[in-house]
Write a protein that holds these residues in place. Structure first.
Motif, PDB file in Angstrom:
ATOM      1  N   HIS A 205       0.828  -1.201   0.000  1.00 49.12           N
ATOM      2  CA  HIS A 205       0.000   0.000   0.000  1.00 49.12           C
ATOM      3  C   HIS A 205       0.865   1.256   0.000  1.00 49.12           C
ATOM      4  O   HIS A 205       0.535   2.244  -0.662  1.00 49.12           O
ATOM      5  CB  HIS A 205      -0.930  -0.003   1.209  1.00 49.12           C
ATOM      6  CG  HIS A 205      -2.018   1.020   1.091  1.00 49.12           C
ATOM      7  ND1 HIS A 205      -3.068   0.890   0.209  1.00 49.12           N
ATOM      8  CD2 HIS A 205      -2.215   2.205   1.735  1.00 49.12           C
ATOM      9  CE1 HIS A 205      -3.863   1.935   0.318  1.00 49.12           C
ATOM     10  NE2 HIS A 205      -3.372   2.753   1.236  1.00 49.12           N
ATOM     11  N   SER A 207       3.802   1.516  -1.387  1.00 46.79           N
ATOM     12  CA  SER A 207       4.292   1.615  -2.762  1.00 46.79           C
ATOM     13  C   SER A 207       3.245   2.264  -3.656  1.00 46.79           C
ATOM     14  O   SER A 207       3.551   3.180  -4.439  1.00 46.79           O
ATOM     15  CB  SER A 207       4.643   0.212  -3.274  1.00 46.79           C
ATOM     16  OG  SER A 207       4.918   0.220  -4.648  1.00 46.79           O
ATOM     17  N   ARG A 208       2.002   1.819  -3.542  1.00 46.94           N
ATOM     18  CA  ARG A 208       0.904   2.376  -4.349  1.00 46.94           C
ATOM     19  C   ARG A 208       0.659   3.841  -4.010  1.00 46.94           C
ATOM     20  O   ARG A 208       0.534   4.692  -4.907  1.00 46.94           O
ATOM     21  CB  ARG A 208      -0.368   1.559  -4.111  1.00 46.94           C
ATOM     22  CG  ARG A 208      -1.580   2.063  -4.859  1.00 46.94           C
ATOM     23  CD  ARG A 208      -2.833   1.277  -4.477  1.00 46.94           C
ATOM     24  NE  ARG A 208      -2.768  -0.116  -4.925  1.00 46.94           N
ATOM     25  CZ  ARG A 208      -3.764  -0.991  -4.719  1.00 46.94           C
ATOM     26  NH1 ARG A 208      -4.858  -0.624  -4.041  1.00 46.94           N
ATOM     27  NH2 ARG A 208      -3.656  -2.231  -5.170  1.00 46.94           N
ATOM     28  N   PHE A 212       1.405   7.195  -6.375  1.00 46.02           N
ATOM     29  CA  PHE A 212       0.282   8.069  -6.703  1.00 46.02           C
ATOM     30  C   PHE A 212       0.626   9.513  -6.362  1.00 46.02           C
ATOM     31  O   PHE A 212       0.488  10.421  -7.200  1.00 46.02           O
ATOM     32  CB  PHE A 212      -0.969   7.637  -5.938  1.00 46.02           C
ATOM     33  CG  PHE A 212      -2.158   8.535  -6.177  1.00 46.02           C
ATOM     34  CD1 PHE A 212      -3.042   8.280  -7.199  1.00 46.02           C
ATOM     35  CD2 PHE A 212      -2.372   9.658  -5.384  1.00 46.02           C
ATOM     36  CE1 PHE A 212      -4.125   9.113  -7.443  1.00 46.02           C
ATOM     37  CE2 PHE A 212      -3.445  10.500  -5.610  1.00 46.02           C
ATOM     38  CZ  PHE A 212      -4.323  10.229  -6.641  1.00 46.02           C
ATOM     39  N   ALA A 236       8.350   5.347  -2.887  1.00 48.14           N
ATOM     40  CA  ALA A 236       7.714   4.259  -3.640  1.00 48.14           C
ATOM     41  C   ALA A 236       8.757   3.229  -4.054  1.00 48.14           C
ATOM     42  O   ALA A 236       8.518   2.013  -3.998  1.00 48.14           O
ATOM     43  CB  ALA A 236       6.989   4.814  -4.863  1.00 48.14           C
ATOM     44  N   SER A 240       8.832  -0.681  -2.650  1.00 49.78           N
ATOM     45  CA  SER A 240       8.845  -1.766  -3.638  1.00 49.78           C
ATOM     46  C   SER A 240      10.081  -2.635  -3.472  1.00 49.78           C
ATOM     47  O   SER A 240      10.019  -3.866  -3.591  1.00 49.78           O
ATOM     48  CB  SER A 240       8.790  -1.183  -5.051  1.00 49.78           C
ATOM     49  OG  SER A 240       7.628  -0.382  -5.234  1.00 49.78           O
ATOM     50  N   TYR A 394      -3.704  -6.884  -3.267  1.00 43.45           N
ATOM     51  CA  TYR A 394      -2.386  -6.366  -3.634  1.00 43.45           C
ATOM     52  C   TYR A 394      -1.624  -7.486  -4.326  1.00 43.45           C
ATOM     53  O   TYR A 394      -1.606  -8.622  -3.851  1.00 43.45           O
ATOM     54  CB  TYR A 394      -1.604  -5.906  -2.401  1.00 43.45           C
ATOM     55  CG  TYR A 394      -2.240  -4.765  -1.658  1.00 43.45           C
ATOM     56  CD1 TYR A 394      -2.257  -3.473  -2.186  1.00 43.45           C
ATOM     57  CD2 TYR A 394      -2.818  -4.970  -0.419  1.00 43.45           C
ATOM     58  CE1 TYR A 394      -2.850  -2.431  -1.496  1.00 43.45           C
ATOM     59  CE2 TYR A 394      -3.420  -3.934   0.278  1.00 43.45           C
ATOM     60  CZ  TYR A 394      -3.427  -2.664  -0.264  1.00 43.45           C
ATOM     61  OH  TYR A 394      -4.023  -1.636   0.422  1.00 43.45           O
ATOM     62  N   GLU A 398       2.005  -5.441  -9.330  1.00 45.45           N
ATOM     63  CA  GLU A 398       1.814  -4.003  -9.215  1.00 45.45           C
ATOM     64  C   GLU A 398       3.027  -3.340  -8.576  1.00 45.45           C
ATOM     65  O   GLU A 398       3.465  -2.266  -9.003  1.00 45.45           O
ATOM     66  CB  GLU A 398       0.565  -3.688  -8.397  1.00 45.45           C
ATOM     67  CG  GLU A 398       0.295  -2.190  -8.301  1.00 45.45           C
ATOM     68  CD  GLU A 398      -0.710  -1.804  -7.241  1.00 45.45           C
ATOM     69  OE1 GLU A 398      -0.796  -0.599  -6.933  1.00 45.45           O
ATOM     70  OE2 GLU A 398      -1.394  -2.698  -6.714  1.00 45.45           O
ATOM     71  N   ASN A 402       5.178  -0.357 -10.026  1.00 48.50           N
ATOM     72  CA  ASN A 402       5.389   0.871  -9.250  1.00 48.50           C
ATOM     73  C   ASN A 402       6.874   1.219  -9.204  1.00 48.50           C
ATOM     74  O   ASN A 402       7.267   2.384  -9.354  1.00 48.50           O
ATOM     75  CB  ASN A 402       4.866   0.690  -7.825  1.00 48.50           C
ATOM     76  CG  ASN A 402       3.365   0.507  -7.755  1.00 48.50           C
ATOM     77  OD1 ASN A 402       2.646   0.749  -8.730  1.00 48.50           O
ATOM     78  ND2 ASN A 402       2.875   0.067  -6.606  1.00 48.50           N
ATOM     79  N   ARG A 471       1.336  -1.232 -17.494  1.00 46.00           N
ATOM     80  CA  ARG A 471       0.472  -1.105 -16.321  1.00 46.00           C
ATOM     81  C   ARG A 471      -1.001  -1.230 -16.713  1.00 46.00           C
ATOM     82  O   ARG A 471      -1.783  -1.912 -16.046  1.00 46.00           O
ATOM     83  CB  ARG A 471       0.724   0.238 -15.642  1.00 46.00           C
ATOM     84  CG  ARG A 471      -0.027   0.419 -14.342  1.00 46.00           C
ATOM     85  CD  ARG A 471       0.315   1.745 -13.679  1.00 46.00           C
ATOM     86  NE  ARG A 471      -0.354   1.841 -12.403  1.00 46.00           N
ATOM     87  CZ  ARG A 471       0.152   1.407 -11.250  1.00 46.00           C
ATOM     88  NH1 ARG A 471       1.342   0.844 -11.229  1.00 46.00           N
ATOM     89  NH2 ARG A 471      -0.535   1.534 -10.133  1.00 46.00           N
ATOM     90  N   LEU A 480      -7.893   0.278 -10.789  1.00 45.91           N
ATOM     91  CA  LEU A 480      -6.770   1.194 -10.619  1.00 45.91           C
ATOM     92  C   LEU A 480      -6.651   2.212 -11.751  1.00 45.91           C
ATOM     93  O   LEU A 480      -5.933   3.202 -11.614  1.00 45.91           O
ATOM     94  CB  LEU A 480      -5.459   0.400 -10.527  1.00 45.91           C
ATOM     95  CG  LEU A 480      -5.310  -0.503  -9.298  1.00 45.91           C
ATOM     96  CD1 LEU A 480      -4.100  -1.417  -9.458  1.00 45.91           C
ATOM     97  CD2 LEU A 480      -5.193   0.317  -8.024  1.00 45.91           C
ATOM     98  N   ASP A 484      -4.865   6.055 -12.012  1.00 45.79           N
ATOM     99  CA  ASP A 484      -3.700   6.239 -12.874  1.00 45.79           C
ATOM    100  C   ASP A 484      -3.901   7.413 -13.820  1.00 45.79           C
ATOM    101  O   ASP A 484      -3.025   8.268 -13.978  1.00 45.79           O
ATOM    102  CB  ASP A 484      -3.419   4.967 -13.665  1.00 45.79           C
ATOM    103  CG  ASP A 484      -2.800   3.866 -12.816  1.00 45.79           C
ATOM    104  OD1 ASP A 484      -2.343   4.154 -11.690  1.00 45.79           O
ATOM    105  OD2 ASP A 484      -2.779   2.706 -13.283  1.00 45.79           O
TER     106      ASP A 484
END
Length: 595
Positions: A205, A207-208, A212, A236, A240, A394, A398, A402, A471, A480, A484
């Protein structure tokens, strides 16, 4: 133990529902035994309370991309529909959060320090609660940017806080990141059955969220936060990297079927898939399911031609570089493509295993049906809320994307990074000869992608565009895409008129590949051919038309889009209006960016 978890979730769902429906949530003292001040005496009490936050927080709208350019002809009154048709306003806005849920989280955090026992156990449950608060505020930031930050449950005498103005986005984001860092540092690493929050879910989360925020700040000049974008991109990358170096996750397989199985398997199978970090589990015994196949079969949704064109050819060349690509029939469009296309879209002639019937793809809705997340095993299908294929929340895939995107935006991406991320995903579906080459991508950026994402500049432009392609393909229909598109400030894609399949001429058409026409596109009054299963009447007055010369050929399009859709208004439409009711209750809340 599983039965206990499901029962606890149901009990807490009812409890959270009761406190989240009222407008005066901030002024109520919790009335249940579970929130009595004497309850939080040990780690077991904290665990019992935290279990109740799952249903309210983790029950996501999984496996639809309705508010995005991946979906066409979705009959629903969404906020995006209202924006694009000119009907959006503070009077009809929604999404101002279930603040009762936030209060429930903060109530735990306020009382958790009283618990006795091993500090590591106590901190674990505090970390899970802070994870849920970070998730809750992430949704609010996406919708409204500036929102009030509350770090504790409010009482009736907290008048100044009850009527405070929204806090600046930067303050709220920093608070969210602090919550996530605590969660990463203190939640235990045990994966269990991948249905409960663990350290690596918190990293996923983070990382996401950081990708963002970093890209949103970079591409949204209205925030005046561009100079702070890189710190989030770097975070991020860090999050990751923790997942990549953990040894807990992997990308395995060598065919499209290996990709498709991620979204159609029962929970007992999916838990062993190393791509899955956290999943939404299901149980027919305890009627805990979801609605994926009901939505897919509803005859109101279709995937877009734009999404179809994004998938590469099997050899790694763009579909849009093929001669006459824009006039390929539905049969031609699926030939020699990235195998993920036929695991996401319903391919021509696909036969439902449980019925033996050929799926016709709903030609009147554009002709591109969704297969991803469709439970093909009859035992996994029920009715509404009764789909029993487990779904990832998750995925390691992804996190890899990321990582690649953040490093590309930072200018630190290497070919080794590309090989360990994008090319791993292509290898998983057997595209071993279609690897992305960083230097080649930057030397000749794809013209179609460049037109879609015209704000991308710099020496890494080509590879950033290709990572965005990857992606969109890898994560299609995973809820998602809207985020994005908005973080990239590519809102124009949302207001383009969606297209469906290409129809070469009026009359009968084979859409299943057996050589026998199955559908006919006709005008009212045309003779109806015999033996045709479906008739689609076209013309602006029919709601469905073909966009070619004279309306006698072309892509399936929809009259409602042609009449109603407006050009995307930047930056206003990247944010929602605060609902009028909220500004009446609290006059200190102010609208932003033109609302």
């Amino acid at each position: 133990m599983k039965k206990k978890r499901y029962i606890i979730s149901c009990l807490f769902l009812a409890w959270i529902g009761c406190i989240s429906c009222s407008d005066d949530f901030l002024q109520r003292t919790p009335q249940t035994k579970l929130t009595d001040e004497g309850f939080f005496s040990n780690a077991n009490d904290l665990q019992l309370y935290v279990n109740g936050l799952y249903t309210g927080s983790m029950r996501l709208s999984l496996y639809t991309d309705t508010e995005s350019d991946n979906y066409a002809y979705y009959s629903t009154n969404t906020w995006l529909d209202q924006v694009l048709t000119g009907d959006a306003s503070a009077e009809n806005s929604w999404g101002w959060g279930s603040w009762g849920q936030l209060r429930a989280i903060n109530f735990l955090l306020a009382h958790a320090p009283k618990a006795t026992g091993a500090q590591a156990d106590i901190d674990h449950w505090i970390g899970v609660a802070r994870f849920f608060r970070a998730m809750w505020y992430f949704n609010e930031i996406v919708n409204f940017s500036d929102v009030p930050w509350y770090g504790r449950p409010l009482e009736t005498d907290d008048e100044a806080l009850l009527y405070k103005a929204s806090d600046p986005r930067a303050l709220v984001v920093d608070s969210v990141l602090a919550d996530l860092q605590f969660a990463v540092d203190h939640i235990k690493a045990d994966l269990g059955d991948k249905t409960a929050i663990h350290k690596y879910a918190a990293l996923a989360h983070m990382s996401r969220f950081c990708l963002f925020e970093g890209t949103f700040r970079k591409y949204h000049s209205e925030l005046s936060l561009q100079n702070t974008a890189n710190q989030f991109l770097e975070k991020a990358v860090w999050a990751s990297e923790q997942l990549m170096s953990s040894g807990r996750f992997d990308i395995t397989g060598n065919s499209g079927l290996d990709y498709g199985a991620l979204f159609t398997s029962p929970g007992g199978t999916l838990v062993n898939n190393p791509d899955v970090i956290l999943m939404y589990n299901v149980s027919a015994n305890y009627t805990v399911g979801h609605n994926s196949y009901v939505i897919i079969e509803s005859n109101t949704v279709a995937l877009t031609n734009s999404l179809m064109e994004t998938y590469l050819m099997a050899d790694g060349t763009p579909f849009t570089s093929q001669p006459g690509y824009n006039e390929k029939t539905v049969l031609e469009a699926f030939q020699d493509r990235d195998p993920r296309l036929s695991e996401t879209f319903v391919p021509p002639g696909w036969v439902q295993p449980f019925s033996g019937a050929v799926w016709f793809n709903f030609p009147s809705r554009g002709g591109y049906g969704q297969l991803k997340a469709y439970p093909i095993d009859l035992s996994l299908r029920g009715g509404w809320d009764r789909c029993y294929n487990a779904l990832p929340i998750y995925r390691y895939a992804e996190a890899l994307l990321n990582y690649a995107e953040a490093k590309a935006e930072l200018g630190t991406l290497t070919q080794a990074d590309v090989d360990n991320t994008v090319n791993r995903l292509r290898d998983r579906v057997g595209m071993t000869g279609a690897h992305l080459n960083l230097a080649a991508a930057n030397a000749a950026p794809d013209a179609v992608l460049a037109g879609q994402y015209d704000k991308v500049t710099g020496s890494n432009k080509g590879v950033i565009l290709e990572i965005r392609r990857e992606r969109r393909v890898e994560l299609a229909c995973e809820n998602l895409r809207f985020r994005d598109v908005t973080r990239w400030a590519a809102g124009k894609l949302l207001s383009e008129h969606p297209k469906g399949m290409y129809v070469p001429a009026l009359g009968p058409l084979d859409v299943t590949g057996d050589g026998v026409p199955d559908v006919a596109f006709l005008r009212q009054g045309d003779p109806v051919p015999e033996g045709i299963d479906q008739i689609v009447y076209v013309g602006p007055e029919e709601g469905v038309y073909l966009d070619g010369p004279g309306g006698n050929s072309g892509h399936v399009m929809f009259t409602a889009d042609k009449i109603n859709k407006k050009p995307f208004e930047e930056p206003k439409w990247y944010y929602r209006a605060i609902p009028l009711q909220q500004t009446l209750l609290n006059p200190n809340l102010k609208q932003v960016f033109g609302w």
